[in-house]
Design a protein around this motif. Structure first.
Motif, PDB file in Angstrom:
ATOM      1  N   GLN A 338       0.862  -1.188   0.000  1.00  0.00           N
ATOM      2  CA  GLN A 338       0.000   0.000   0.000  1.00  0.00           C
ATOM      3  C   GLN A 338       0.901   1.240   0.000  1.00  0.00           C
ATOM      4  O   GLN A 338       1.045   1.939   1.001  1.00  0.00           O
ATOM      5  CB  GLN A 338      -0.942  -0.036   1.199  1.00  0.00           C
ATOM      6  N   THR A 339       1.486   1.507  -1.141  1.00  0.00           N
ATOM      7  CA  THR A 339       2.571   2.477  -1.240  1.00  0.00           C
ATOM      8  C   THR A 339       2.145   3.883  -0.853  1.00  0.00           C
ATOM      9  O   THR A 339       2.864   4.583  -0.118  1.00  0.00           O
ATOM     10  CB  THR A 339       3.140   2.482  -2.672  1.00  0.00           C
ATOM     11  N   GLU A 340       1.019   4.346  -1.338  1.00  0.00           N
ATOM     12  CA  GLU A 340       0.621   5.728  -1.060  1.00  0.00           C
ATOM     13  C   GLU A 340       0.339   5.939   0.421  1.00  0.00           C
ATOM     14  O   GLU A 340       0.740   6.952   0.997  1.00  0.00           O
ATOM     15  CB  GLU A 340      -0.605   6.108  -1.900  1.00  0.00           C
ATOM     16  N   SER A 341      -0.327   4.972   1.054  1.00  0.00           N
ATOM     17  CA  SER A 341      -0.574   5.084   2.493  1.00  0.00           C
ATOM     18  C   SER A 341       0.742   5.038   3.270  1.00  0.00           C
ATOM     19  O   SER A 341       0.947   5.783   4.233  1.00  0.00           O
ATOM     20  CB  SER A 341      -1.498   3.957   2.964  1.00  0.00           C
ATOM     21  N   LEU A 343       3.628   5.971   2.116  1.00  0.00           N
ATOM     22  CA  LEU A 343       4.328   7.216   1.849  1.00  0.00           C
ATOM     23  C   LEU A 343       3.810   8.336   2.749  1.00  0.00           C
ATOM     24  O   LEU A 343       4.596   9.124   3.296  1.00  0.00           O
ATOM     25  CB  LEU A 343       4.149   7.587   0.380  1.00  0.00           C
ATOM     26  N   ASN A 344       2.516   8.401   2.953  1.00  0.00           N
ATOM     27  CA  ASN A 344       1.940   9.429   3.831  1.00  0.00           C
ATOM     28  C   ASN A 344       2.401   9.237   5.271  1.00  0.00           C
ATOM     29  O   ASN A 344       2.751  10.204   5.959  1.00  0.00           O
ATOM     30  CB  ASN A 344       0.413   9.397   3.753  1.00  0.00           C
ATOM     31  N   ARG A 378       9.944   4.916  -9.425  1.00  0.00           N
ATOM     32  CA  ARG A 378       9.673   6.344  -9.193  1.00  0.00           C
ATOM     33  C   ARG A 378      10.996   6.986  -8.767  1.00  0.00           C
ATOM     34  O   ARG A 378      11.205   7.338  -7.608  1.00  0.00           O
ATOM     35  CB  ARG A 378       8.570   6.500  -8.155  1.00  0.00           C
TER      36      ARG A 378
END
Length: 809
Positions: A338-341, A343-344, A378
């Protein structure tokens, strides 16, 4: 229990670093627990490995075990033990012990140790001395000195057994120390012995009368909570999330029961809740939340637990705890993809860590996040996090790190250069690649030399001032990590100390850049290296890689720079060098052409010819593009390639760093004697006299028209007098000993007049022998150890520090 300076692979080291001071300051969840009046005895016995495994399968719980209603955070606030009070363990708190608790809680480790020493010497009470020893061990763990904590716990155990008939708390705390030292098996074994001794016993939550023997059950409850939480954390780091969930869930039930009893209006009887009681429960909640997130794969299921942990951290004003929550959450979300979570969560944790000036947390979180983004291609985002990590890790290298196991600490740091190098190559930014390679090498070197005494004759006063500032910076960082420590005044003082240190380092770099390189991370520019290279000269800078990676070099000429790849991997290179070692009678663990076994004939055997031909095929002379001179800056197994046997038409010189060619060596090694020749020292039967050494020394002396130091005259004192302020040539025909485990113990063997005497690499760092050309003619003298970050530590680097332009071995 775990400190942020532990040394695992990046994804595990992050989790450990995030729980740093929290558990090192105590796992007890029942600071003052009333207990029923009954006798309790706990049988301790040695467990076999099979029995340890059986104990650790699941937490023991009786069929009649009860759970109290949820115990919220008390509104009355927290306290520390005060002088004159008698704790539930029966310890009467002295003024020194009160001061030690206060200093410990606020991260002032040295002050705590000082007051504990005063208290131990003046307080004859056995219980007070046991509490003193236990707190001393906790303080040492907080300060990153787990090995010393293990030694102190031997005394704790002896004192504890005399009082309680067991040493459950000493054993549980030793498990924490072993976890800090990456000894999972040892930590599990200690925790399992505590769990086995206590069985299904737990603190009752209902009483018919006010208990009288509170000390025994408080003692048992403390040990049980410490062991359960330790096991939960251990399984979490081993990524066995189901077992981590089971142990953390049971630990939370026991923590809640303990807090319920402590704050009960009748049972508590006005007992205070000490501040350290919240550390353990908050940290266990983080473990529980992390394991819940990992097993359910649903962020909502764990959010309440993470928030509750944050509330406990807020109750003690512990900013590091909030970094912990974000860091561990990011780690689990990363693993779940769950990369975006993730990252946050990482960005939140990084912001908190940066604001609180916690570089150890910044670099670990930064690397974890950067590697995740790198794996998703990325690259620009990944590079941002990795460079943030690189800047932070420079602030915790050398004496600014309290990690005492420096060869292993580089594991996570290597992830920085591994990924930055690939990004630099992809973007063809050769100047950045050179800089990144130099910084990684410098970090590894100063990590190994931290606390090492340096040259007595080279800016010793300025170095002492820098060391003192570093000690102050470390002390302030511990304060910042403690509850309430990250206040504006403390952070401002930390900034001021860092500024003063940088000013001193700039001055040292101007006066003596080589000594500066032993203390701080710095690098020269690619352009400055190219300026020093002459036409026909090439520098081949090895790019570090994993075993499966192809061997690559950054090739540098006076006008160009580019990356080039050989046709074998680092693993294949190691295999080739192992076969070379066997063919030429060289020990596999101590490879180096200078250690060729004289009993293996160096004849043109088919096996030796085959290996040499294979080496020459792997490293063809025309591959490098050199015509006049080839400089090699090695990595890993490349340190042990027998370059002199490759039959090139040009000399091959290995260098410790790429920037070495920019240094003004001649100014550092003036020659007061043309040559100093040592041969065949008198060993008095302790070592075998080196065959041919005396004849070699005499022959070399004739070439230079120099005197020789032979036999009993080949002593360190006479050698230093002969070298004086510097020699043109220093030739040592004698035995050398390479210590593979502790490279700085490697030594040249001399004589004390009658017996063998060693001149170690460590002694040479402290008091160098300056010479422009050093010849080490003896077994093992040219060997060294390639450490994390790619530097070679051994006798050769010690002589380089003395001012040598060239070392032959």
């Amino acid at each position: 229990m775990f400190t942020h300076r532990q040394r695992l692979t990046i994804k595990k080291s992050l989790a450990r670093s995030a729980i740093a001071l929290v558990l090192s300051t105590g796992l007890t969840g029942c600071a003052t627990v009333p207990v029923p009046e009954s006798a309790l005895t706990f049988e301790q016995r040695d467990l076999s490995p099979q029995e340890v495994s059986e104990v650790l399968k699941s937490p023991p719980r009786s069929a009649g075990a009860k759970s109290a209603q949820y115990s919220a955070i008390p509104a009355d606030g927290l306290a520390l033990p005060q002088a004159g009070q008698k704790t539930p363990l029966g310890v009467v708190v002295s003024s020194d012990l009160e001061a030690a608790f206060e200093a410990y809680f606020h991260g002032r480790g040295e002050a705590a140790l000082t007051r504990l020493a005063q208290d131990f010497d003046s307080n004859p009470d056995p219980r007070a001395r046991w509490q003193n020893s236990l707190l001393r061990a906790q303080t040492l763990i907080m300060m990153g000195r787990a090995a010393l904590a293990e030694e102190e716990l031997e005394r704790t155990s002896h004192l504890e057994r005399a009082i309680f008939g067991s040493d459950l708390n000493a054993l549980a705390l030793r498990g924490e120390a072993k976890l800090w030292l990456d000894d999972y098996d040892g930590a599990f074994a200690d925790f399992a012995h505590v769990v086995a001794a206590l069985g299904t016993w737990e603190l009752p939550i209902q009483y018919l009368s006010f208990p009288a023997n509170r000390d025994v059950l408080y003692y048992a409850t403390t040990a049980k909570l410490r062991a359960f939480t330790g096991i939960a954390g251990c399984y979490l780091f081993k990524e066995d999330y189901k077992r981590a969930l089971a142990w953390a869930s049971e630990a939370e039930r026991l923590f809640n029961n303990a807090h319920f009893v402590t704050t009960h209006p009748l049972y508590g009887m006005g007992d205070q809740v000490y501040a350290d009681s919240y550390y353990g429960r908050a940290m266990n909640l983080v473990f529980l939340a992390s394991a819940t997130l990992a097993t359910t794969r649903n962020e909502k299921n764990s959010e309440t637990l993470f928030n509750t942990a944050g509330e406990f951290f807020s109750a003690i004003n512990f900013s590091v705890g909030h970094v912990t929550v974000g860091a561990l959450k990011a780690r689990i979300l990363n693993q779940l993809g769950q990369t975006e979570s993730a990252l946050n969560a990482a960005k939140t944790a990084l912001s908190l860590a940066s604001d609180a000036k916690l570089p150890d947390y910044v670099w670990r979180i930064g690397v974890m996040t950067g590697v995740t983004l790198f794996d998703e291609s990325r690259m620009d985002e990944a590079e941002g996090f990795l460079r943030q990590a690189q800047n932070a890790v420079d602030q915790v290298s050398g004496n600014l790190s309290s990690d005492r196991s420096r060869l292993r600490f580089g594991i996570g740091k290597d992830d920085i250069i591994h990924h930055l190098a690939q990004i630099d190559i992809q973007k063809k930014r050769w100047d950045l690649l050179f800089s990144d390679l130099e910084k990684a090498r410098a970090r590894a070197f100063i990590d190994l030399l931290a606390d090492q005494a340096l040259s007595q004759n080279r800016e010793s006063a300025l170095v002492a001032q820098i060391r003192d500032l570093e000690s102050q910076i470390l002390a302030y960082r511990l304060i910042v990590m403690a509850p309430g420590g990250a206040d504006a005044d403390t952070l401002a003082a930390l900034d001021a100390l860092a500024g003063q240190r940088q000013q001193k380092l700039d001055l040292l770099t101007k006066r003596d850049p080589e000594v500066a390189d032993l203390i701080t991370v710095r690098s020269v520019t690619l352009e400055s290296v190219q300026t020093r290279l002459k036409p026909g000269e090439v520098m081949a800078y090895a790019i570090p890689g994993r075993p499966e990676d192809a061997v690559r070099f950054l090739l540098i000429t006076p006008r160009t720079a580019f990356a080039k790849t050989l046709s074998l991997s680092y693993r294949e290179l190691d295999d080739l060098l192992d076969r070379f070692s066997k063919a030429f009678g060289v020990s596999g663990s101590q490879r180096g052409i200078s250690q060729v076994n004289t009993q293996v004939p160096l004849s043109s055997s088919s096996r030796q010819k085959s290996i040499l031909n294979e080496l020459r095929r792997v490293f063809p002379p025309d591959w490098w593009g050199a015509e006049e001179l080839l400089y090699i800056v090695p990595s890993s197994g490349l340190y042990f390639v027998p370059w002199s046997l490759l039959e090139t038409s040009y000399p091959v010189i290995t260098l410790p760093t790429g920037g070495w060619v920019t240094r003004e060596h001649a100014a550092r090694a003036p020659s007061s004697a043309s040559a100093v020749i040592v041969g065949d020292p008198e060993f008095g039967g302790e070592l075998t006299q080196l065959p041919g050494a005396r004849e070699e020394a005499i022959a070399v002396a004739r070439l230079y028209d120099a005197d020789t130091l032979l036999g009993a005259d080949a002593s360190e004192g006479k050698l230093r007098r002969a070298v004086g302020e510097g020699a043109g040539v220093l030739h040592l025909a004698t035995h050398g000993v390479f210590d593979h485990d502790v490279p700085l113990n490697s030594a040249v063997m001399l004589s004390n007049g009658t017996d063998a005497e060693s001149l170690t690499a460590e002694a040479l760092f402290e008091n160098p022998l300056p010479a422009r050309l050093v010849v080490l003619s003896g077994c093992e003298t040219g060997l060294g150890k390639a450490i994390a970050g790619d530097d070679l530590i051994g006798l050769t680097r010690s002589f380089f520090l003395g001012g040598a332009n060239t070392i032959l071995s």
